[in-house]
Design an enzyme around this catalytic site. Structure first.
Site: not given
Ligand SMILES: CC(=O)N[C@H]1[C@@H](OP(=O)(O)OP(=O)(O)OC[C@H]2O[C@@H](n3ccc(=O)[nH]c3=O)[C@H](O)[C@@H]2O)O[C@H](CO)[C@@H](O)[C@@H]1O
Ligand SMILES: C=C(OP(=O)(O)O)C(=O)O
Length: 428
Positions: A22-23, A92, A116, A121-125, A304, A326, A396
């Site tokens: 999926k990811n 996501r 989820c 779950r910020p996207i600042d990075q 996960d 995490i 999903r």
């Molecule tokens: C679609 C997908 O691939 N989802 C996976 C992806 O989610 P996702 O890509 O959203 O997760 P990230 O690796 O970005 O997040 C890791 C950590 O960094 C923090 N963070 C992230 C981005 C940012 O801009 N700022 C920030 O602070 C998050 O809140 C979290 O604590 O990786 C996660 C961690 O392995 C998995 O649980 C999800 O299944």
């Molecule tokens: C958290 C998950 O997915 P997503 O980042 O797509 O919400 C997951 O696959 O466990």
């Protein structure tokens, strides 16, 4: 709307085949936007995230077919149509449309992603990366507006190791001018898979899978054919399920190296596990030992798999501590497991499981994807019938779940919710 019913206590054995990751899928599909001719991806999982992204590509004028787990996307007629609402909020990974559309069109309007809820779950990075490449990024009423006259390579240090930010920056940078260096990059196998697709499309990427990725931008990317990697989280879920309720299960289509931390923990619990080529065999252990687990970035124990693993630990005698470094709030499954007679408490970022008791079937709700997987595993171990709602989360990420479970000897089926149950859910 449906619920999943599971009659617990049946001994499970046989072989289950894992689907595509999926990811990876959710990044590979948006990556096709960057090409100028058709891209085919083989082995995709048949899950709602994949279908949602296919529909999003069609919304921006692409054509995308999905047959026998293979998707062919023709991106040639796509335009940078704003996608502020609707489907983008259902998953996501719609955030990958930002990097891919910025890379191709130098502009995009994308709603903030869903997926989820695991705490904030910020996207600042991601945004920091796009800005470093020369884009202006603004958040207007819940939609992100991205615009650049030109994307220029840059050196980007991620303050947090993020899978999504690493891939998103890669997607934008492959069509930027000059060299981009991502430092403190995430190292998950899905990042290598996306880099492999982009490289086959003509991109120049080095270091995917390490914490420094170097990308030399190119003017044009072309179509190609790509086979996705197997889903290590789905594989891990079936391995945990096998340890919980199996009498000898082979999990097929696996890259065992992707699951080393889980294999080590299962062995520590006394579960017989043998990995060979692309299969893992998980044997039966009458008694399981309690263990402590801490989730970490890859190659550490995957967050996960934390929720499914917690369900397994209810069978281990003694006290286990599961800490999620995490996502500190990824514990919505705990209340539901308690309804099933599990003895678990949450303290901060940790769940403390006092295992060894017998789970009982109950009516429970999946609050998110892996909470759903945890409840399925608990239902297979429980006495009596478990009814799980919230299947839109499970759908999903788990392809053909009922077929796969029943193929192992489980008794699981989906049923429509009654009018009364629908009313109750509305009022809850
Ligand atoms: C679609 C997908 O691939 N989802 C996976 C992806 O989610 P996702 O890509 O959203 O997760 P990230 O690796 O970005 O997040 C890791 C950590 O960094 C923090 N963070 C992230 C981005 C940012 O801009 N700022 C920030 O602070 C998050 O809140 C979290 O604590 O990786 C996660 C961690 O392995 C998995 O649980 C999800 O299944
Ligand atoms: C958290 C998950 O997915 P997503 O980042 O797509 O919400 C997951 O696959 O466990």
């Amino acid at each position: 709307m449906e619920k999943l019913k599971i009659a617990g206590g049946y001994p499970l054995k046989g072989t289950v085949r894992v689907s595509g990751a999926k990811n990876s899928a959710v990044a590979l599909i948006p990556a096709t936007i960057l090409a100028d001719s058709p891209v085919t991806i083989e082995g995709l999982p048949d899950i709602s995230d994949v279908h949602m992204l296919r529909a999003l590509l069609e919304e921006i004028g692409g054509s995308a077919t999905f047959t026998d787990n293979e998707m062919t996307v023709d991106p040639s007629s796509m335009i940078s149509m704003p996608l502020p609402n609707g489907r983008v909020k259902k998953l996501r990974a719609s955030y990958y449309l930002m990097g891919a559309m910025l890379g191709r069109f130098k502009k995009a309007v994308i709603g903030l992603p869903g997926g989820c809820y695991l705490g904030p779950r910020p996207i600042d990075q991601h945004i920091k990366g796009f800005e470093a490449l020369g884009a202006s990024v603004t958040n207007e009423q819940g939609a992100i507006y991205l615009r650049a006259d030109e994307l220029r390579g840059a050196r980007i240090y991620l303050d947090v190791v993020s899978v999504g930010a690493t891939i998103n920056i890669m997607l934008a940078a492959v069509r930027a001018k000059g060299r981009t260096v991502i430092e403190n990059a995430a190292k998950e196998p899905e990042i290598i898979d996306v880099a492999t697709l982009l490289t086959n499309m003509g991109a120049k990427i080095k270091g995917a899978g390490t914490d420094v990725i170097r990308i030399d931008g190119v003017d044009q990317l072309h179509g190609c054919r790509h086979t996705i990697i197997p889903d290590r989280i789905e594989a891990g879920t079936y391995m945990i399920l096998a340890a919980a309720a199996g009498k000898g299960i082979t999990i097929d289509n696996v890259i065992p190296q992707h699951l080393e931390s889980l294999i080590a923990k299962l062995k520590e619990m006394g579960v017989p596990v043998e990995a060979q080529d692309d299969q893992v065999f998980v044997g039966h252990a009458e008694h399981l030992t309690s263990v402590d687990v801490k989730t970490l970035v890859y190659p550490g124990f995957a967050t996960d798999l934390q929720q499914p693993f917690t369900a397994l630990l209810t069978r281990a005698e003694g006290s286990s501590v599961v800490t999620d470094t995490i996502y500190g709030a990824r514990f919505k499954h705990i209340d539901e497991l308690r309804r099933m007679n599990a003895n678990i408490k949450v303290e901060g970022r940790s769940a403390i499981i006092n295992g060894g008791g017998q789970l009982q079937g109950a009516k429970v709700k999946a609050s998110d994807l892996r909470a759903g997987a945890a409840l399925v595993i608990a239902g297979l171990m429980a006495e009596g019938i478990t009814e799980i709602t919230g299947l839109e989360h499970i759908d999903r990420g788990y392809s053909n779940l009922v077929e796969k479970l029943n193929g192992l000897g489980a008794t699981a089926w989906r049923e429509q919710l009654s009018q009364e149950e629908l009313e109750q859910m509305k009022n809850a």
